[in-house]
Design a protein around this motif. Structure first.
Motif, PDB file in Angstrom:
ATOM      1  N   ALA A 122       0.830  -1.208   0.000  1.00  0.00           N
ATOM      2  CA  ALA A 122       0.000   0.000   0.000  1.00  0.00           C
ATOM      3  C   ALA A 122       0.865   1.258   0.000  1.00  0.00           C
ATOM      4  O   ALA A 122       0.567   2.239  -0.703  1.00  0.00           O
ATOM      5  N   THR A 123       1.954   1.227   0.749  1.00  0.00           N
ATOM      6  CA  THR A 123       2.834   2.398   0.820  1.00  0.00           C
ATOM      7  C   THR A 123       3.532   2.659  -0.511  1.00  0.00           C
ATOM      8  O   THR A 123       3.506   3.784  -1.039  1.00  0.00           O
ATOM      9  N   LEU A 124       4.157   1.623  -1.070  1.00  0.00           N
ATOM     10  CA  LEU A 124       4.925   1.801  -2.308  1.00  0.00           C
ATOM     11  C   LEU A 124       4.012   2.092  -3.503  1.00  0.00           C
ATOM     12  O   LEU A 124       4.330   2.940  -4.349  1.00  0.00           O
ATOM     13  N   VAL A 125       2.878   1.416  -3.572  1.00  0.00           N
ATOM     14  CA  VAL A 125       1.931   1.682  -4.660  1.00  0.00           C
ATOM     15  C   VAL A 125       1.348   3.073  -4.516  1.00  0.00           C
ATOM     16  O   VAL A 125       1.214   3.820  -5.497  1.00  0.00           O
ATOM     17  N   GLY A 126       1.001   3.460  -3.297  1.00  0.00           N
ATOM     18  CA  GLY A 126       0.455   4.800  -3.071  1.00  0.00           C
ATOM     19  C   GLY A 126       1.441   5.898  -3.444  1.00  0.00           C
ATOM     20  O   GLY A 126       1.079   6.889  -4.087  1.00  0.00           O
ATOM     21  N   LEU A 127       2.716   5.722  -3.057  1.00  0.00           N
ATOM     22  CA  LEU A 127       3.731   6.715  -3.410  1.00  0.00           C
ATOM     23  C   LEU A 127       3.940   6.797  -4.913  1.00  0.00           C
ATOM     24  O   LEU A 127       4.081   7.897  -5.478  1.00  0.00           O
ATOM     25  N   SER A 128       3.963   5.644  -5.576  1.00  0.00           N
ATOM     26  CA  SER A 128       4.163   5.659  -7.029  1.00  0.00           C
ATOM     27  C   SER A 128       2.979   6.305  -7.732  1.00  0.00           C
ATOM     28  O   SER A 128       3.153   7.085  -8.680  1.00  0.00           O
ATOM     29  N   PHE A 129       1.760   6.028  -7.280  1.00  0.00           N
ATOM     30  CA  PHE A 129       0.583   6.647  -7.898  1.00  0.00           C
ATOM     31  C   PHE A 129       0.588   8.159  -7.682  1.00  0.00           C
ATOM     32  O   PHE A 129       0.224   8.924  -8.580  1.00  0.00           O
ATOM     33  N   ALA A 130       1.003   8.586  -6.496  1.00  0.00           N
ATOM     34  CA  ALA A 130       1.081  10.029  -6.238  1.00  0.00           C
ATOM     35  C   ALA A 130       2.100  10.688  -7.167  1.00  0.00           C
ATOM     36  O   ALA A 130       1.876  11.806  -7.665  1.00  0.00           O
ATOM     37  N   LEU A 131       3.199   9.992  -7.417  1.00  0.00           N
ATOM     38  CA  LEU A 131       4.212  10.512  -8.342  1.00  0.00           C
ATOM     39  C   LEU A 131       3.639  10.642  -9.749  1.00  0.00           C
ATOM     40  O   LEU A 131       3.820  11.675 -10.409  1.00  0.00           O
ATOM     41  N   TYR A 132       2.925   9.619 -10.218  1.00  0.00           N
ATOM     42  CA  TYR A 132       2.363   9.661 -11.566  1.00  0.00           C
ATOM     43  C   TYR A 132       1.348  10.801 -11.709  1.00  0.00           C
ATOM     44  O   TYR A 132       1.349  11.527 -12.712  1.00  0.00           O
ATOM     45  N   ILE A 133       0.500  10.959 -10.708  1.00  0.00           N
ATOM     46  CA  ILE A 133      -0.518  12.011 -10.772  1.00  0.00           C
ATOM     47  C   ILE A 133       0.134  13.390 -10.719  1.00  0.00           C
ATOM     48  O   ILE A 133      -0.258  14.315 -11.433  1.00  0.00           O
ATOM     49  N   GLY A 134       1.165  13.525  -9.882  1.00  0.00           N
ATOM     50  CA  GLY A 134       1.870  14.803  -9.807  1.00  0.00           C
ATOM     51  C   GLY A 134       2.523  15.176 -11.126  1.00  0.00           C
ATOM     52  O   GLY A 134       2.463  16.337 -11.559  1.00  0.00           O
ATOM     53  N   ILE A 135       3.138  14.204 -11.779  1.00  0.00           N
ATOM     54  CA  ILE A 135       3.758  14.460 -13.088  1.00  0.00           C
ATOM     55  C   ILE A 135       2.700  14.840 -14.111  1.00  0.00           C
ATOM     56  O   ILE A 135       2.908  15.742 -14.936  1.00  0.00           O
ATOM     57  N   ALA A 136       1.543  14.171 -14.068  1.00  0.00           N
ATOM     58  CA  ALA A 136       0.468  14.471 -15.016  1.00  0.00           C
ATOM     59  C   ALA A 136      -0.026  15.906 -14.845  1.00  0.00           C
ATOM     60  O   ALA A 136      -0.296  16.613 -15.829  1.00  0.00           O
ATOM     61  N   ILE A 137      -0.144  16.339 -13.603  1.00  0.00           N
ATOM     62  CA  ILE A 137      -0.590  17.721 -13.353  1.00  0.00           C
ATOM     63  C   ILE A 137       0.467  18.721 -13.839  1.00  0.00           C
ATOM     64  O   ILE A 137       0.151  19.723 -14.486  1.00  0.00           O
ATOM     65  N   TRP A 138       1.731  18.409 -13.581  1.00  0.00           N
ATOM     66  CA  TRP A 138       2.816  19.314 -13.982  1.00  0.00           C
ATOM     67  C   TRP A 138       2.937  19.426 -15.495  1.00  0.00           C
ATOM     68  O   TRP A 138       3.237  20.497 -16.032  1.00  0.00           O
ATOM     69  N   SER A 139       2.691  18.315 -16.194  1.00  0.00           N
ATOM     70  CA  SER A 139       2.942  18.287 -17.640  1.00  0.00           C
ATOM     71  C   SER A 139       1.645  18.182 -18.449  1.00  0.00           C
ATOM     72  O   SER A 139       1.653  17.661 -19.564  1.00  0.00           O
ATOM     73  N   ARG A 140       0.546  18.687 -17.926  1.00  0.00           N
ATOM     74  CA  ARG A 140      -0.735  18.532 -18.625  1.00  0.00           C
ATOM     75  C   ARG A 140      -0.707  19.217 -19.998  1.00  0.00           C
ATOM     76  O   ARG A 140      -0.061  20.250 -20.184  1.00  0.00           O
ATOM     77  N   ALA A 141      -1.407  18.603 -20.931  1.00  0.00           N
ATOM     78  CA  ALA A 141      -1.429  19.103 -22.312  1.00  0.00           C
ATOM     79  C   ALA A 141      -2.356  20.307 -22.438  1.00  0.00           C
ATOM     80  O   ALA A 141      -3.455  20.318 -21.890  1.00  0.00           O
TER      81      ALA A 141
END
Length: 580
Positions: free
Chosen positions: A8-27
């Motif tokens: 739960a910890t590692l998956v949660g951290l990785s998902f937060a990273l993916y969502i953060g990158i998506a927000i930063w680099s939105r089209a």
């Protein structure tokens, strides 16, 4: 921490990273949504391409299928790896030279036909949905075991994550998310491989450990595995059972399927120059090799550990990992003789009197990589890391496929056919809505998949080989191929391949044995025959129909000049842009 807590910890951290990158680099434009603004650095694009291509089939299923099939499973390794070499040499720089958004864009412009474009769109949708079914199944498997939830709920959670960063970020968001996902998946794959190699052979490099001797017995690992297999009634691990023609057909289908997959091809539209497309492929091969050279070793370690753990073991004393996987339905035990011991044997197993022995254990091959750290009793954090890696592999490819589906509908159908006057903002909205609908369909296919992960993906590669590869390669290297030939070739190739797969896998699965296959070619390899039919039909129809003449989209004289420009990339110049 427990396995569940680490996961739960590692998956949660990785998902937060993916969502953060998506927000930063939105089209913010269609160019950024479809091709990341054509400004991705080759190194980053190579890493994103590796993540896009190394799907759940590579991370979860490939080592699993090799661990079960042994030598026969090597066709997946050879086909997928060889396909990238083919892609680097024959397609990537030329398609980047063309400079379009999508594969149907190339087909429509090159063959000066909206009909050809629509056929290509249909093929892209068919291939992509077949492929994405395997990815969503992989997501469900990981969630069901490690977060102890239902497979269907796991698929829904994966749908939500992919929907967020694919719809918000488009290709720009997906690209940089895939860079992060590659880092997660390669770390998650190699760390347990190193642990296992050390435990079994004492050598920290898995690729070398594969050919080494076991520490405990001093016997070469593959020799011991062959012996275990033969004792239990399985075929020798290093012997093949498939016919040479089927091996060649499957390998060829996977190779040319790789070179014809639209979600892989579109990655080479995201770099600034033709030279960068070549460099991207080179980097992608390096990044892919890190996992693919380790996969056979992981397969052997997993098989050895499994046989040592379950053979004649008391069912009541099986460790916790067995019970947890049993709850998912991916492992099942049926005590035929009532002795309480697990008999995991092959079809040729016999007892001391020569009487046949029935197998009592059924194992889904897709769990081998995921269960391997638990079987070997590695630390809980390694188990959680593998779960995060499996999700990264599945979600990265699923996102790329969803973008292909979105672009096919919003750009190739809507913009290029039904609503050519649509505004850029309207097209961007349509692209996001299309991606949302595609996520829902993909989720359904993940809950109701047509097979195990690698098998489903093999079907997708076969469909891509039979539909896209011939028209792309002939579109680059043949001026004579016309729209009639291209359309007839695509339709004949994908129809034959799809019909063969559907018949043997769904209509009459009982007949799915070598004696009933055409020329002994299995459904996994029929794409090679479909590709051959596509080439033949396209060539014959082009010869018996007029030389390109008239106008439909593009003047054929201009098309011939376009082919000349694509075929001879000059230096590292800017790509030619098709007219809109």
């Amino acid at each position: 921490m427990t396995v569940l807590q680490w996961t739960a910890t590692l998956v949660g951290l990785s998902f937060a990273l993916y969502i953060g990158i998506a927000i930063w680099s939105r089209a913010r434009s269609t160019s950024e949504f479809y091709v990341a603004g054509k400004g991705v650095h080759p190194l980053a694009n190579g890493m994103a391409t590796a993540a896009d291509w190394m799907s759940a089939a590579s991370f979860i299923s490939m080592a699993g299928i090799i661990s079960f099939l042994g030598y026969d499973g090597s066709v997946y390794l050879m086909g997928w790896t060889g396909g990238y070499v083919l892609l680097a040499l024959l397609l990537a720089p030329y398609l980047r030279k063309f400079g379009a958004f999508t594969v149907p864009d190339f087909v429509g412009e090159r063959y000066y036909s909206q009909t050809a474009r629509v056929v290509a769109v249909i093929c892209a949708i068919f291939v992509s949905f077949t492929y994405v079914a395997g990815q969503m199944r992989g997501v469900g498997i990981v969630f069901s075991r490690f977060l102890e939830i239902d497979i269907a709920l796991g698929v829904v959670i994966g749908m939500g994550i992919v929907f967020f960063y694919a719809v918000l970020g488009g290709m720009k968001g997906i690209t940089y998310t895939q860079v992060a996902q590659y880092c997660v998946l390669i770390f998650a794959y190699t760390v347990p491989a190193i642990f296992l190699s050390m435990l079994i052979t004492g050598i920290p490099i898995p690729q070398i450990g594969l050919g080494a001797a076991e520490q405990e017995t001093g016997t070469f690992l593959l020799d011991r595995l062959n012996g275990l297999h033969e004792e239990l009634g399985f075929a020798a691990y290093t012997d093949g059972t498939k016919s040479m023609l089927d091996v060649l057909a499957i390998t060829a289908a996977l190779m040319v399927g790789t070179a014809g997959l639209p979600h892989v091809i579109i990655r080479f539209y995201t770099v600034p120059r033709v030279r960068d497309a070549r460099i991207s492929v080179g980097w992608a091969l390096v990044f892919i090799a890190l996992l693919y050279t380790a996969a056979p070793a992981v397969a052997v370690f997993a098989r050895t550990n499994l046989l040592n753990t379950v053979t004649d073991a008391p069912y009541a004393e099986m460790p916790d990992w067995f019970t947890k996987w049993e709850a998912t339905g991916l492992i099942s035990f049926e005590d035929h003789n009532g002795d309480g011991l697990i008999q995991y044997v092959g079809a040729d197993a016999v007892d001391g009197t020569g009487q046949p022995v029935r197998n009592e254990l059924t194992i889904d091959r897709d769990i081998m990589v995921l269960a391997n750290p638990e079987i070997a009793r590695l630390p809980n954090w390694v188990v959680g890391l593998v779960a995060a890696g499996g999700l990264a592999a599945a979600l990265s490819t699923a996102a790329g496929l969803l973008l292909v589906l979105s672009a096919a509908i919003s750009h190739d159908l809507l913009k290029r056919n039904w609503r050519p006057d649509i505004s850029e903002k309207g097209e961007l909205i349509a692209a996001r809505v299309s991606a949302g609908v595609a996520v829902i369909v993909a989720g359904y296919l993940g809950i109701n998949p047509p097979g195990f992960v690698a098998e489903v993906v093999a079907f997708a590669f076969g469909l891509a080989a039979a539909s896209f590869f011939p028209v792309i390669i002939l579109g680059i290297f043949s001026k004579r191929l016309n729209r009639e030939g291209a359309i007839a070739g695509m339709l004949s190739g994908i129809t034959l391949t799809a019909a063969y797969i559907v018949y043997f896998k769904f209509v009459n699965p009982a007949a799915n044995v070598a004696e009933n296959w055409w020329f002994g070619i299995s459904p996994e390899g029929i794409g090679a025959l479909g590709m051959t039919v596509n080439f033949a039909v396209a060539g014959i129809v082009s010869r018996f129909t007029p030389v390109p003449a008239g106008k439909e989209g593009r003047d054929p004289a201009e098309v011939r000049e376009l082919v000349e420009r694509i075929r001879v990339p000059r230096g590292s110049g800017e790509a030619h842009e098709v007219s809109g």
